[in-house]
Design a protein around this motif. Structure first.
Motif, short mmCIF file in Angstrom:
data_model
loop_
_atom_site.label_atom_id
_atom_site.label_comp_id
_atom_site.label_asym_id
_atom_site.label_seq_id
_atom_site.Cartn_x
_atom_site.Cartn_y
_atom_site.Cartn_z
N UNK A 1 0.95 -1.08 0.38
CA UNK A 1 0.32 -0.07 -0.10
C UNK A 1 0.93 1.61 -0.04
N UNK A 2 2.10 0.82 0.77
CA UNK A 2 3.05 2.37 0.71
C UNK A 2 4.13 2.56 -0.03
N UNK A 3 4.02 1.64 -1.35
CA UNK A 3 5.03 1.69 -1.54
C UNK A 3 4.39 2.30 -3.23
N UNK A 4 5.27 3.61 -3.28
CA UNK A 4 5.54 4.60 -4.70
C UNK A 4 5.75 3.40 -5.67
N UNK A 5 5.52 4.70 -6.74
CA UNK A 5 5.27 4.38 -8.25
C UNK A 5 6.12 3.93 -8.47
N UNK A 6 6.68 2.58 -9.73
CA UNK A 6 7.86 2.61 -10.49
C UNK A 6 8.08 3.68 -11.46
N UNK A 7 9.74 4.55 -10.69
CA UNK A 7 9.36 6.13 -11.46
C UNK A 7 9.46 5.50 -13.11
N UNK A 8 8.89 6.19 -13.95
CA UNK A 8 8.73 6.89 -15.43
C UNK A 8 10.33 6.84 -16.09
N UNK A 9 10.76 6.13 -17.41
CA UNK A 9 11.85 6.43 -17.92
C UNK A 9 11.44 7.80 -18.66
N UNK A 10 12.35 8.51 -18.02
CA UNK A 10 12.34 9.81 -18.00
C UNK A 10 13.28 10.41 -20.14
N UNK B 1 0.42 9.40 6.64
CA UNK B 1 0.70 10.71 7.06
C UNK B 1 2.66 10.46 7.89
N UNK B 2 3.14 9.08 8.00
CA UNK B 2 4.36 9.32 8.63
C UNK B 2 4.32 8.14 7.86
N UNK B 3 4.45 8.01 6.55
CA UNK B 3 5.51 8.18 6.03
C UNK B 3 5.95 9.28 4.95
N UNK C 1 9.66 10.70 8.08
CA UNK C 1 8.75 11.09 9.79
C UNK C 1 8.57 9.75 10.79
N UNK C 2 8.57 8.64 10.09
CA UNK C 2 7.58 7.66 11.25
C UNK C 2 6.72 7.80 12.31
N UNK C 3 6.07 6.50 13.16
CA UNK C 3 5.38 6.86 14.48
C UNK C 3 5.53 6.76 15.19
N UNK C 4 6.94 6.83 15.22
CA UNK C 4 7.03 6.75 17.05
C UNK C 4 7.19 9.14 17.08
N UNK C 5 7.24 9.08 15.79
CA UNK C 5 7.52 11.16 16.64
C UNK C 5 5.84 11.17 15.61
N UNK C 6 5.18 10.57 15.65
CA UNK C 6 3.71 10.91 15.27
C UNK C 6 3.06 10.93 16.60
N UNK C 7 3.33 9.57 17.21
CA UNK C 7 2.45 9.81 18.50
C UNK C 7 3.53 11.11 19.41
N UNK C 8 4.42 11.29 19.02
CA UNK C 8 5.42 12.28 19.90
C UNK C 8 4.82 13.60 19.80
N UNK D 1 1.29 9.81 -0.71
CA UNK D 1 0.27 9.03 -0.75
C UNK D 1 -0.51 9.97 0.28
N UNK D 2 -2.19 9.68 0.21
CA UNK D 2 -2.86 9.50 0.41
C UNK D 2 -3.11 10.24 1.82
N UNK D 3 -3.73 11.14 3.31
CA UNK D 3 -3.52 10.43 4.28
C UNK D 3 -4.89 10.89 5.44
N UNK D 4 -5.25 10.60 6.29
CA UNK D 4 -6.20 11.05 6.45
C UNK D 4 -6.16 10.60 9.22
N UNK D 5 -5.91 12.22 9.27
CA UNK D 5 -5.56 11.37 11.18
C UNK D 5 -6.82 12.30 11.61
N UNK D 6 -7.35 11.46 11.94
CA UNK D 6 -8.96 11.97 12.90
C UNK D 6 -8.71 11.78 14.78
N UNK D 7 -9.77 12.81 15.14
CA UNK D 7 -9.55 12.63 16.36
C UNK D 7 -10.74 12.27 17.17
#
Length: 519
Positions: free
Chosen positions: A26-35, A455-457, A466-473, A505-511
């Motif tokens: 889900x988090x993998x980026x699309x393969x780079x195109x041939x420029x 959100x954290x990738x 950015x990482x999950x730990x930074x997000x929690x902090x 990527x798309x991101x969502x944050x709900x509180x």
């Protein structure tokens, strides 16, 4: 090891069967195109064309120089041969009239003295008898080795080499058995022709330079510039600048090609306008699918920020008020993003709301969503992660279930945090998967923060996520603000870390905050 980790390990080690497409991350980026890059200058059409034209021109000029050199040499040899023959006739007449050999030798010496070595370098005269013995010769130029070469001449004229030089020889009979042989070195002729050839080569070189300059200017004006405009137009269209138009007036073929490129750009521009309008419409429809957070209930405060990577997203959050007063909150994330992912979110939202009328158990609802999605997905390899929680504000509890989703942060009023994580596989992986529920007690001021991995990738300037730990902090740092402001502040922290780079990527944050009775 969690069920999700087991799933990822199994999927990472499993070989893809023939004809089966591997499930994308889900988090993998699309393969780079041939420029597209500009070809090296020596591989460009205009350079090769100019090179071909100039090689042909050089070949023609070289051939002309070679033929002209041969013609000049032949002309000089013909003149020299005629002069030697005339000289031989004069000597033959003199030999017939001079009865005494001494008298003829005196005539021959005087004859050679009149010519002089400087006037006729390499000139030799010898008269041979029937035995090949020399009966008379030019004394000053006598050379036994050369005379041996001259004696061996059998034809009336010919050429031979002696001591590294070319000689022209003429032979004429005298008397009954004698013969006169006259030779002339060709070095003076070669020197004359060489001087003329150098002058002619300089003229041809100047002509070659003029031809090179003319062909280069022609190629630049009528080939390179139009091709550069064509390549630039195609490159701009590749970059989705469909308003680009190529103007060429130099020749019919390239103008025809430019018109074709322009027509293609116009067609793509129309398609892009239609696609953009449709995507805007899809964006509006997906926005309308998002819940009205004011309907979450009297003791719940809901804040959310949602941003698709494209016009439409594979993320979705929802808030459903149940008949018993409890509230279902969910966040789901489809592998990938775009139109296909948004269709899955719409499907799962419909299943979620339909099942919420039948049961309030998060595990049972997830099971129904999984069965429906597995039927639709088939063997395409796509999947969805989801976290579903039922919050009962009156009892002060949350019952939740997870399908391979990011852990949800339970932020207590006193600042303590706990990660809530379900152990079910992502939706769509196995149709027969079952999902269990877990429960936690809630107190006034406690908050649930649900998010997707987009959100954290997010990478910083040095490439570190950015990482999950930074997000929690970050969530903990902004806990004293309202739910709305906390969500905004956390997203701002992530954007600041990305230093202006777009999210991949798309991101969502709900509180979701449980308020006090008086609130």
């Amino acid at each position: 090891m969690s069920r999700l980790q087991q799933f990822e390990a199994r999927e990472g080690s499993r070989e893809t069967a023939p004809g089966e497409r591997a499930a994308p991350s889900r988090s993998s980026a699309a393969a780079p195109s041939q420029n597209g890059t500009r070809p090296r200058w020596w591989r460009t059409l205009h350079v090769r064309l100019a090179l071909m034209v100039n090689i042909i021109a050089v070949a023609v000029l070289t051939t002309f120089w070679t033929v002209d050199y041969g013609r000049e040499l032949s002309a000089h040899l013909a003149v020299e041969t005629g002069r030697l023959r005339e000289e031989a006739r004069v000597l033959r007449v003199a030999r017939r009239r001079a009865v005494d050999p001494q008298e003829f030798q005196a005539f021959l010496d005087e004859f050679c003295e009149q010519m002089g070595v400087a006037a006729s370098p390499g000139h030799h005269i010898a008269i041979f008898d029937e035995r090949g013995m020399v009966t008379a010769r030019a004394h000053e130029r006598a050379d036994p080795a050369l005379e041996a070469k001259m004696a061996a001449l059998t034809a009336s004229e010919g050429r031979f080499r002696f001591q590294g030089e070319d000689y022209l020889a003429v032979r004429t009979p005298v008397g009954d058995t004698g013969r006169i042989v006259i030779t002339q070195s060709l070095r003076p002729i070669h020197d004359i022709i060489a001087a003329e050839s150098i002058s002619r080569a300089a003229s041809l070189a100047l002509l070659g330079v003029l031809i090179f300059g003319g062909t280069t200017l022609f190629v630049l004006r009528f080939v390179r510039d139009p091709l550069d405009r064509l390549v630039g137009g195609v490159r701009a269209i590749k970059q989705r600048k469909f308003g680009t138009r190529v103007q060429i007036r130099s020749n019919t073929e390239l103008r025809y090609l430019a018109n074709g490129v322009n027509e293609m750009a116009e067609a793509l521009e129309r398609v892009e306008r239609e696609r953009f309008a449709q995507m805007q419409r899809a964006h509006e429809i997906q926005r309308r699918l998002l819940p009205n957070r004011a309907q979450a209930g009297p003791r719940l405060s809901v804040a959310a920020e949602f941003e698709p990577a494209d016009s439409v997203a594979g993320d979705l959050y929802d808030v459903v008020l149940l008949d018993d007063g409890s509230v279902l909150v969910t966040v789901l994330d489809v592998s990938g993003h775009g139109i296909a992912a948004s269709l899955y979110t719409a499907l799962l939202r419909a299943v979620l709301r339909g099942e919420a009328r039948r049961t309030s158990d998060p595990g049972a609802i997830l099971q129904s969503m999984n069965e429906e999605l597995a039927h639709v997905v088939g063997r395409s390899g796509e999947f969805v992660t989801c976290f579903l929680a039922r919050i009962d504000a009156h009892r002060g509890e949350v019952r939740y279930a997870g399908a391979g989703h990011e852990p949800v942060v339970l932020l207590r009023a006193d600042g303590d945090t706990e990660l809530l994580e379900g152990d079910g596989l992502p939706l769509g992986v196995m149709a027969e998967e079952t999902y269990g529920s877990a429960m936690r007690a809630l107190s006034s001021g406690d908050r649930l923060l649900l998010f997707t991995d987009g959100l954290h990738e997010v990478a910083g300037p040095d490439g570190t996520l950015f990482g999950r730990s930074r997000l929690v902090e970050s969530i903990r740092c902004h806990r004293k603000q309202s739910a709305e402001r906390q969500v905004t502040a956390v997203v701002t922290d992530v954007r600041r870390y990305a230093s202006g780079r777009p999210f991949g990527d798309d991101f969502t944050l709900m509180c979701v905050e449980l308020l006090a009775e008086s609130d």
